[in-house]
Design an enzyme around this catalytic site. Structure first.
Site: not given
Ligand code: C2O
Length: 366
Positions: A91, A112, A121, A262, A266, A283, A296
């Site tokens: 990631h 992203h 992803h 999303h 996070h 990230f 994800h």
């Molecule tokens: Cu690659 Cu949820 O971010």
């Protein structure tokens, strides 16, 4: 032209890390062989269908098996590309400036904030899941999804909050453990909702972000940190995000689901006491929390749900610069694989599916 990941020997130090991050490299272990082109699992009999369960409803046997698999992955040395440390670094490598797109050494490769978000992803989870399955010798093993779009799934799933489990991560927001309900458009401030209001709010957020095409002639507001974009005509690109081609600057614009929920999920998970919201809130560190992969998986499930809501208008993009964009991953062997967006549009072909789960937000018109 499509964005392509260059040979991993060109992977360098991440140049987009937050200043507090103490990380020298996010690059994958080197490979002596050049990458092979991705081939989907040969046939249904040699590769049984994997069914990803909703994390909150998974039984004790499943939880024990998943714990065993993550423990085995965490036990591998960091220079094994199948190790949890190496998987987490994937990631960081694709999000914090370790690579430049093939042919554009002056630019950062960023998966992203563009149309690469969904397919990148999906690939990441695909290999992660197969590695886990191979470590426990179970070719049917499937990772769980965090079903935050349904009332029963709107808490941090219990299996991740057991402090003695390898699924636990201490770098999370201590105020957001169960029974706290998630806020799907969390912005760092705690909403003052009752539980019923929070559920209702979340369902409306889901409707707004995913079911946009049902809102006839209405305006869809998609806000990002830096821009406010109003779209009068919901199209697949509103869902997937803005085009990002070879030579483009990164961060062309996120799709509606990448933007919300999303991002907020996070931020809601990460520890606000850590300098950069680690782990989930940044990230470079997000992949270090096992919860990342469940979050994800539900994002990936939303891609399938969205397509099912309107098979005429909710279609994958057809632009060859999307279809032929490619990434590098290590598979379970481990060998280095080049995989393209066009390789991952069909979940049947990848031999996985999601357990059926209700989507009550489809009738939560705001
Ligand atoms: Cu690659 Cu949820 O971010």
């Amino acid at each position: 032209d499509p964005v392509a990941t260059p040979d991993i020997s060109s992977c360098g130090p991440p140049d987009q890390l937050p200043p507090s991050a103490n990380v020298l490299t996010c690059c994958p272990p080197p490979s002596s062989a050049s990458p092979v082109d991705f081939a989907p699992p040969a046939d249904a009999s040699s590769s049984p269908l994997r069914t990803r369960p909703a994390a909150h409803s998974a039984g004790a046997d499943y939880v024990a098996k998943f714990n065993r698999a993550i423990a085995a992955m965490k036990a591998l040395p960091a220079d094994d590309p199948r190790s949890f440390a190496a998987q987490a670094s994937v990631h960081c490598a694709y999000c914090d400036g370790s690579y430049s797109p093939d042919g554009f050494p002056g630019l950062d490769l960023q998966v992203h904030n563009s149309w690469l978000f969904m397919p990148f992803h999906r690939c990441y989870l695909y290999f992660f899941e197969r590695i886990l399955g191979s470590l426990i010798g179970d070719p049917t093993f499937a990772i769980p999804f965090w079903n935050w779009d349904a009332p029963d799934g709107m808490r941090m799933p219990a299996m991740y909050t057991d402090q003695s489990s390898p699924l636990f991560d201490p770098r999370r927001n201590g105020r957001h453990v169960p029974p706290k309900l998630i806020d799907l458009d969390y912005n760092g401030r705690e909403p003052r909702f009752t539980d019923n209001q929070q559920v209702d709010h979340n369902l409306r957020v889901m409707y707004r972000q995913v079911y946009v095409c049902a809102m006839r002639a209405s305006m869809q507001r998609v806000s990002t940190k830096s821009t406010n974009m109003i779209s009068l005509s919901p199209t697949p690109s509103l869902f997937f995000g803005s085009p990002y081609r070879a030579g483009d600057d990164p961060n062309q614009g996120p799709g509606s689901v990448e933007n919300i929920p999303h991002g907020p999920v996070h931020i809601w998970c990460g520890d606000p006491e850590q300098p950069a919201g680690e782990d989930m809130g940044n990230f470079y560190s997000a992949g270090r929390d096992p919860l990342f992969y469940a979050h994800h998986a539900n994002i990936d499930r939303m891609w399938a749900v969205w397509k099912g809501l309107d098979s005429r208008r909710h279609t994958d993009l057809t632009d060859p610069d999307w279809l032929d964009a490619s990434f590098l991953f290590y598979d379970e062997d481990p060998k280095l694989v080049r995989i393209r967006v066009r390789d991952v549009l069909n979940m049947d072909r990848l031999r996985y599916r999601y357990q059926d789960a209700p989507t009550p937000w489809t009738s939560a018109r705001p």
